[in-house]
Motif scaffolding. Structure first.
Motif: not given
Length: 144
Positions: A26, A69-70, A73-74
Motif C-alpha cells: 500500500q 495500479g495492478l 489492486y492485486r
C-alpha cells in the motif's frame, strides 16, 4: 536498585508480516502510483518542451500507472518491483538518450524525469528489501 522491565511485548510474527505487507503493497505502491501519475499528467498540462520527451513521459507514465495500479489492486511480486525499477532507470537516462538524438529536451522535463526516476528506483529497491526481510522472517509477501 530498580530493575528495568520492558512493557513492550514481542510482536507476533503474523502481525509483523501484516505490517510489512501493508508497507510493501500500500504505502510504497501509493508513492509509485503518484510518481507515475505525475509523469503521465505533467506533459499534458504543460505542453512545453520537446515532443519526443513528452511522448516518452506520457507512454512510460501510462504504462507505469497500469503496472502500479495492478500492484495496488492485486498485490505485488518482485517482478513488478523490477519493472518499476527498470522504468525508473529509463526515466533517469531518457533525457540524455533523447539528447544524444539531437532532440531538444526542456529543463523542466529533464528535472521531472530524473526526479521521478529516482523516486521509482528508490521505492522499487525498498520494496525488494521488504520482500527479502519478510521472506527471512517467515512471511509470504510474494504473489503472482
Amino acid at each position: 536498585m530498580a530493575i528495568y522491565h520492558s512493557h513492550h511485548a514481542p510482536v507476533p510474527p503474523a502481525q509483523a508480516h501484516a505490517f510489512r505487507q501493508g508497507i510493501h503493497d500500500q504505502v510504497i505502491g501509493v508513492v509509485m502510483f503518484a510518481a507515475s501519475a505525475a509523469l503521465w499528467i505533467f506533459p499534458m498540462v504543460t505542453h512545453d518542451g520537446a515532443k519526443d520527451a513528452q511522448v516518452n513521459e506520457a507512454v512510460v507514465g501510462a504504462f507505469l500507472m497500469f503496472v502500479v495500479g495492478l500492484r495496488l489492486y492485486r498485490g505485488s511480486s518482485w517482478r513488478s518491483d523490477v519493472v518499476v525499477g527498470l522504468a525508473g532507470l529509463w526515466m533517469i537516462a531518457s533525457p540524455y538518450v533523447l539528447g544524444l538524438q539531437k532532440t531538444d529536451v526542456d529543463n523542466a522535463s529533464r528535472v521531472l524525469d530524473i526526479a521521478v526516476g529516482c523516486v521509482l528506483v528508490t521505492t522499487s529497491l525498498l520494496s525488494l528489501v521488504i520482500v527479502r526481510a519478510d521472506r527471512r522472517a517467515g512471511g509470504t509477501i510474494r504473489r503472482h
